[in-house]
Write a protein that holds these residues in place. Structure first.
Motif, PDB file in Angstrom:
ATOM      1  N   ASP A  42      56.204  34.920  -8.594  1.00 28.13           N
ATOM      2  CA  ASP A  42      55.479  33.683  -8.872  1.00 28.13           C
ATOM      3  C   ASP A  42      55.890  32.662  -7.819  1.00 28.13           C
ATOM      4  O   ASP A  42      56.896  31.981  -7.954  1.00 28.13           O
ATOM      5  CB  ASP A  42      55.801  33.193 -10.287  1.00 28.13           C
ATOM      6  CG  ASP A  42      55.030  31.932 -10.669  1.00 28.13           C
ATOM      7  OD1 ASP A  42      54.243  31.433  -9.833  1.00 28.13           O
ATOM      8  OD2 ASP A  42      55.218  31.441 -11.800  1.00 28.13           O
ATOM      9  N   ASN A  44      54.391  29.777  -6.690  1.00 28.97           N
ATOM     10  CA  ASN A  44      54.183  28.345  -6.924  1.00 28.97           C
ATOM     11  C   ASN A  44      54.543  27.894  -8.333  1.00 28.97           C
ATOM     12  O   ASN A  44      54.184  26.787  -8.750  1.00 28.97           O
ATOM     13  CB  ASN A  44      52.743  27.964  -6.598  1.00 28.97           C
ATOM     14  CG  ASN A  44      51.727  28.841  -7.333  1.00 28.97           C
ATOM     15  OD1 ASN A  44      52.102  29.772  -8.054  1.00 28.97           O
ATOM     16  ND2 ASN A  44      50.455  28.557  -7.137  1.00 28.97           N
ATOM     17  N   ASP A  50      51.965  36.254  -8.096  1.00 33.78           N
ATOM     18  CA  ASP A  50      51.316  36.232  -6.799  1.00 33.78           C
ATOM     19  C   ASP A  50      51.752  37.447  -5.986  1.00 33.78           C
ATOM     20  O   ASP A  50      52.742  38.107  -6.319  1.00 33.78           O
ATOM     21  CB  ASP A  50      51.681  34.947  -6.046  1.00 33.78           C
ATOM     22  CG  ASP A  50      51.419  33.697  -6.874  1.00 33.78           C
ATOM     23  OD1 ASP A  50      50.263  33.491  -7.267  1.00 33.78           O
ATOM     24  OD2 ASP A  50      52.382  32.952  -7.143  1.00 33.78           O
ATOM     25  N   TRP A  57      50.861  34.988   1.472  1.00 33.71           N
ATOM     26  CA  TRP A  57      50.934  35.247   0.037  1.00 33.71           C
ATOM     27  C   TRP A  57      49.565  34.958  -0.570  1.00 33.71           C
ATOM     28  O   TRP A  57      48.824  34.100  -0.088  1.00 33.71           O
ATOM     29  CB  TRP A  57      52.054  34.471  -0.639  1.00 33.71           C
ATOM     30  CG  TRP A  57      51.945  32.974  -0.745  1.00 33.71           C
ATOM     31  CD1 TRP A  57      52.330  32.051   0.169  1.00 33.71           C
ATOM     32  CD2 TRP A  57      51.462  32.224  -1.875  1.00 33.71           C
ATOM     33  NE1 TRP A  57      52.122  30.773  -0.298  1.00 33.71           N
ATOM     34  CE2 TRP A  57      51.587  30.848  -1.550  1.00 33.71           C
ATOM     35  CE3 TRP A  57      50.958  32.569  -3.118  1.00 33.71           C
ATOM     36  CZ2 TRP A  57      51.220  29.817  -2.427  1.00 33.71           C
ATOM     37  CZ3 TRP A  57      50.578  31.549  -4.000  1.00 33.71           C
ATOM     38  CH2 TRP A  57      50.706  30.195  -3.648  1.00 33.71           C
ATOM     39  N   TYR A  58      49.230  35.733  -1.589  1.00 31.78           N
ATOM     40  CA  TYR A  58      47.905  35.728  -2.190  1.00 31.78           C
ATOM     41  C   TYR A  58      48.032  35.229  -3.626  1.00 31.78           C
ATOM     42  O   TYR A  58      48.753  35.799  -4.439  1.00 31.78           O
ATOM     43  CB  TYR A  58      47.310  37.143  -2.153  1.00 31.78           C
ATOM     44  CG  TYR A  58      47.214  37.688  -0.747  1.00 31.78           C
ATOM     45  CD1 TYR A  58      46.032  37.585  -0.025  1.00 31.78           C
ATOM     46  CD2 TYR A  58      48.321  38.275  -0.124  1.00 31.78           C
ATOM     47  CE1 TYR A  58      45.942  38.071   1.280  1.00 31.78           C
ATOM     48  CE2 TYR A  58      48.248  38.757   1.171  1.00 31.78           C
ATOM     49  CZ  TYR A  58      47.061  38.646   1.872  1.00 31.78           C
ATOM     50  OH  TYR A  58      46.985  39.126   3.166  1.00 31.78           O
ATOM     51  N   GLU A  59      47.317  34.159  -3.903  1.00 32.20           N
ATOM     52  CA  GLU A  59      47.508  33.403  -5.133  1.00 32.20           C
ATOM     53  C   GLU A  59      46.862  34.091  -6.330  1.00 32.20           C
ATOM     54  O   GLU A  59      45.665  34.403  -6.324  1.00 32.20           O
ATOM     55  CB  GLU A  59      46.925  32.003  -4.948  1.00 32.20           C
ATOM     56  CG  GLU A  59      47.222  31.034  -6.073  1.00 32.20           C
ATOM     57  CD  GLU A  59      46.754  29.631  -5.755  1.00 32.20           C
ATOM     58  OE1 GLU A  59      46.484  28.880  -6.723  1.00 32.20           O
ATOM     59  OE2 GLU A  59      46.638  29.279  -4.555  1.00 32.20           O
ATOM     60  N   GLY A  60      47.669  34.329  -7.364  1.00 37.54           N
ATOM     61  CA  GLY A  60      47.149  34.878  -8.610  1.00 37.54           C
ATOM     62  C   GLY A  60      46.523  33.790  -9.462  1.00 37.54           C
ATOM     63  O   GLY A  60      46.759  32.605  -9.246  1.00 37.54           O
ATOM     64  N   PHE A  63      43.866  36.411  -6.596  1.00 37.18           N
ATOM     65  CA  PHE A  63      44.376  36.946  -5.338  1.00 37.18           C
ATOM     66  C   PHE A  63      43.353  36.850  -4.196  1.00 37.18           C
ATOM     67  O   PHE A  63      43.412  37.619  -3.227  1.00 37.18           O
ATOM     68  CB  PHE A  63      44.847  38.402  -5.507  1.00 37.18           C
ATOM     69  CG  PHE A  63      45.753  38.583  -6.690  1.00 37.18           C
ATOM     70  CD1 PHE A  63      47.038  38.068  -6.688  1.00 37.18           C
ATOM     71  CD2 PHE A  63      45.307  39.234  -7.839  1.00 37.18           C
ATOM     72  CE1 PHE A  63      47.871  38.211  -7.778  1.00 37.18           C
ATOM     73  CE2 PHE A  63      46.131  39.378  -8.938  1.00 37.18           C
ATOM     74  CZ  PHE A  63      47.415  38.859  -8.914  1.00 37.18           C
ATOM     75  N   ARG A  66      44.467  32.981   0.082  1.00 38.47           N
ATOM     76  CA  ARG A  66      45.725  33.365   0.726  1.00 38.47           C
ATOM     77  C   ARG A  66      46.334  32.180   1.471  1.00 38.47           C
ATOM     78  O   ARG A  66      45.623  31.299   1.967  1.00 38.47           O
ATOM     79  CB  ARG A  66      45.529  34.551   1.651  1.00 38.47           C
ATOM     80  CG  ARG A  66      44.809  34.305   2.943  1.00 38.47           C
ATOM     81  CD  ARG A  66      44.743  35.605   3.744  1.00 38.47           C
ATOM     82  NE  ARG A  66      44.181  35.420   5.066  1.00 38.47           N
ATOM     83  CZ  ARG A  66      44.053  36.377   5.967  1.00 38.47           C
ATOM     84  NH1 ARG A  66      44.468  37.597   5.675  1.00 38.47           N
ATOM     85  NH2 ARG A  66      43.533  36.141   7.142  1.00 38.47           N
TER      86      ARG A  66
END
Length: 378
Positions: A42, A44, A50, A57-60, A63, A66
């Motif tokens: 995680d 953030n 993520d 990094w690819y945000e959940g 995803f 990026r």
């Protein structure tokens, strides 16, 4: 005739077992990148997992968005980034990650800035060539140590210093286990004394009671292949109360398990083939992906591990899991085919329940792209 019989036996061994429905996985391409390592954390602190891989990094949870981490060091076809181990290294409440590489010969951590800025890189140690890095609780204090596999160099684990409140300080302490080790590394309790031992290519290193000042004793109870997987899995495969080994050939054909036997205090191992027909089983995980309460072996072929210079490098690539049926392992294909259709494992992949479904998904990087394989059950 003998070779023909062995070939037929190998084919029968890996055919899917039709008595049970196979677990279904839905692939999602995240990025056409060629980094070979991926971690789940995680980033953030929004309580969504993520994906961290290579320079981004690819945000959940989707995803799709990026964020730039920093330009990874490129050497030929490789990124010099052979693991992605989540850890809050400096105790600031933000998850960082630990990596290392073959070419830079350093173990390092990258600091999560808590925003969209670049992640500062910190050197932990000059180690020699790093094949891959793993995290295990070597000293039994409840916190993982960092253990790089450095073929031809000393085997050393690195413990993160903590203050009196167990808060991480950003500093590491190195403990040498052996003067030299080879390609392949595992960790687990071999002799049943409650202490984890190291598995190396020429035997197992018995953990002493006092790890900081007593020697680890090497037992030559087996000789593994010279291109052993990272990790080597230590698990009681046949449920006889003794831990066994599962070892892949990282740069040639074959995947095997070594059955532990003990008689009169003497430990021996019997080698059994799992799959003789596929190559580059460089990495693997041991997890319950079908929710039956039993562990499966998740692995596959690392795509172009040595840039087409390994035996079988141009064979179809795949991701799969092996299920123990009580007597042997049966192979279940998740993805298989030529480049563009099949998906390989890279050098370090992750397993996590990304969307709180109760099922474990598989997240895989590699020179053939970054993918999620969502676990959709049966």
């Amino acid at each position: 005739m003998k070779k023909y019989i062995q070939l037929i036996a190998g084919i029968i061994m890996i055919l899917p077992f039709h008595g049970l429905a196979q677990q279904k996985f839905r692939p999602q391409l995240i990025a056409a990148e060629s980094a070979e390592s991926v971690g789940i954390l995680d980033v953030n602190n929004d309580h969504f997992l993520d994906i961290v891989s290579g320079s981004y990094w690819y945000e959940g949870p989707g995803f799709l968005k990026r964020h730039f981490i920093g330009q990874g060091v490129r050497v030929g076809e490789y990124f010099d980034d052979f693991s992605t181990i989540p850890m809050d290294v400096n105790g600031d409440g933000k998850m960082d990650f630990i990596t290392g590489g073959w070419f830079g010969k350093t173990l390092r951590w990258q600091e999560n800035p808590g925003n969209d800025g670049e992640w500062k890189m910190h050197t932990i140690a000059a180690t020699g060539n790093i094949e891959c890095t793993r995290a295990w609780d070597v000293d039994g204090d409840g916190f993982n140590e960092i253990v790089p596999n450095t073929p031809g160099s000393p085997l050393i684990y690195y413990s993160l210093k903590r203050d009196k409140n167990n808060k991480a300080t950003g500093e590491f302490v190195a403990t040498k286990v052996a003067e030299k080790h080879g390609h392949g590394l595992g960790f687990g309790d071999i002799n049943g004394d409650g202490r984890g031992d190291f598995i190396v290519s020429n035997g197992w290193l018995e953990a002493p009671k006092e790890k900081s000042n007593q020697p680890w004793i090497l037992h030559h109870d087996f000789i593994l292949n010279e291109d052993g997987s990272v990790p080597i899995i230590v698990a009681d495969v046949n449920q006889d109360g003794l831990n066994d080994l599962i070892v892949g050939h990282g740069h040639s054909y074959g995947l095997d398990w070594y059955e532990q036997k003990k008689a009169g205090g003497q430990i021996t191992f019997i080698k059994h083939a799992i799959d003789t027909l596929h190559s580059q089983y460089h990495t693997m995980e041991w997890a319950d992906v079908d929710k039956d309460g039993k562990m499966e072996l998740i692995t596959g072929k690392r795509y172009r591990a040595h840039n087409d210079n390994d035996p079988g490098s141009n064979d179809p690539i795949e991701l799969c899991y092996f299920k123990w049926n009580g007597k042997s392992f049966t192979k279940n294909i998740i993805s298989h085919g030529p480049f563009g259709k099949g998906k390989g494992t890279g050098i370090f992949f992750s397993i996590a329940d990304l969307h709180n479904t109760g099922r474990k998904d598989i997240i895989v990087a590699g020179k053939d792209g970054l993918y999620i394989f969502y676990n959709e059950g049966r």
